[in-house]
Design an enzyme around this catalytic site. Structure first.
Site, PDB file in Angstrom:
ATOM      1  N   ILE A 162      -2.724  -0.630  -4.121  1.00 25.25           N
ATOM      2  CA  ILE A 162      -2.890  -1.004  -2.711  1.00 25.25           C
ATOM      3  C   ILE A 162      -2.480  -2.477  -2.704  1.00 25.25           C
ATOM      4  O   ILE A 162      -3.242  -3.340  -3.127  1.00 25.25           O
ATOM      5  CB  ILE A 162      -4.333  -0.799  -2.217  1.00 25.25           C
ATOM      6  CG1 ILE A 162      -4.726   0.679  -2.298  1.00 25.25           C
ATOM      7  CG2 ILE A 162      -4.468  -1.320  -0.781  1.00 25.25           C
ATOM      8  CD1 ILE A 162      -6.164   0.973  -1.899  1.00 25.25           C
ATOM      9  N   PRO A 163      -1.249  -2.763  -2.288  1.00 27.28           N
ATOM     10  CA  PRO A 163      -0.619  -4.056  -2.586  1.00 27.28           C
ATOM     11  C   PRO A 163      -1.089  -5.240  -1.732  1.00 27.28           C
ATOM     12  O   PRO A 163      -0.326  -5.812  -0.947  1.00 27.28           O
ATOM     13  CB  PRO A 163       0.863  -3.761  -2.377  1.00 27.28           C
ATOM     14  CG  PRO A 163       0.875  -2.706  -1.321  1.00 27.28           C
ATOM     15  CD  PRO A 163      -0.340  -1.857  -1.594  1.00 27.28           C
ATOM     16  N   CYS A 164      -2.316  -5.642  -1.941  1.00 24.74           N
ATOM     17  CA  CYS A 164      -2.852  -6.793  -1.211  1.00 24.74           C
ATOM     18  C   CYS A 164      -2.136  -8.086  -1.586  1.00 24.74           C
ATOM     19  O   CYS A 164      -2.184  -9.061  -0.839  1.00 24.74           O
ATOM     20  CB  CYS A 164      -4.356  -6.910  -1.428  1.00 24.74           C
ATOM     21  SG  CYS A 164      -4.866  -6.952  -3.148  1.00 24.74           S
ATOM     22  N   HIS A 165      -1.435  -8.085  -2.713  1.00 24.51           N
ATOM     23  CA  HIS A 165      -0.681  -9.277  -3.116  1.00 24.51           C
ATOM     24  C   HIS A 165       0.489  -9.550  -2.172  1.00 24.51           C
ATOM     25  O   HIS A 165       1.023 -10.651  -2.158  1.00 24.51           O
ATOM     26  CB  HIS A 165      -0.184  -9.143  -4.561  1.00 24.51           C
ATOM     27  CG  HIS A 165       0.749  -7.998  -4.789  1.00 24.51           C
ATOM     28  ND1 HIS A 165       0.298  -6.707  -4.992  1.00 24.51           N
ATOM     29  CD2 HIS A 165       2.103  -7.943  -4.835  1.00 24.51           C
ATOM     30  CE1 HIS A 165       1.343  -5.911  -5.161  1.00 24.51           C
ATOM     31  NE2 HIS A 165       2.447  -6.633  -5.068  1.00 24.51           N
TER      32      HIS A 165
END
Length: 158
Positions: free
Chosen positions: A124-127
């Site tokens: 889950i690409p919160c970056h």
């Protein structure tokens, strides 16, 4: 709950989940650390596919994950996490853009909090979420890891 620890270019990564899916991906180095509860059971076989996909991601051969996920959170958090999964590989969005995309244009601070509570980093690409000024802001595991992940994706697009 099962768990495994895999090696990565950014240090050891903890994977945890059960039959419902992957519930946690956390860094064992960095600012945000997790303690492994005593009742979790180590199970490398259970996470074989997740480990394979993460290895492919880090080697630039995978842009999108195909894993069963089971993050726990509020409905709002889950809506934010779903929106994060729609950010294309190698691209970024601002907290405000995420807020608008989920129909809550004034909730950009709440989006930031949901981002911070994301239990399944990378996948889950919160970056991929940045400040409205284009600067890297707030990454629970440290901005150095966020910067590494963004550069990895940027370099693999070329």
């Amino acid at each position: 709950m099962y768990y495994d620890i895999i090696e990565s270019p950014i240090g050891p990564i903890l994977l945890a989940g059960n039959e419902k899916g992957l519930k946690h991906l956390d860094f064992l180095k960095g600012k945000k650390r997790i303690e492994i509860p005593a009742d979790w059971i180590e199970n490398k076989k259970f996470f074989r596919e997740a480990a394979r996909q993460l290895e492919a991601y880090f080697s630039g051969k995978l842009e999108s994950f195909d894993l069963k996920l089971a993050p726990e959170g509020t409905d709002f958090q889950k809506s934010v996490w779903k929106a994060l999964c729609e950010i294309p590989y190698g691209e970024t969005r601002t907290y405000k853009e995420i807020a608008v995309s989920i129909g809550k244009p004034r909730a950009y601070r709440a989006v930031g909090l949901a981002n911070n509570r994301n239990p399944i980093a990378i996948i889950i690409p919160c970056h991929r979420v940045i400040g409205s000024d284009g600067k890297l802001t707030g990454y629970a595991s440290g901005l150095d890891i966020k910067e590494f992940l963004l550069k990895l994706e940027e370099n693999n697009l070329r």
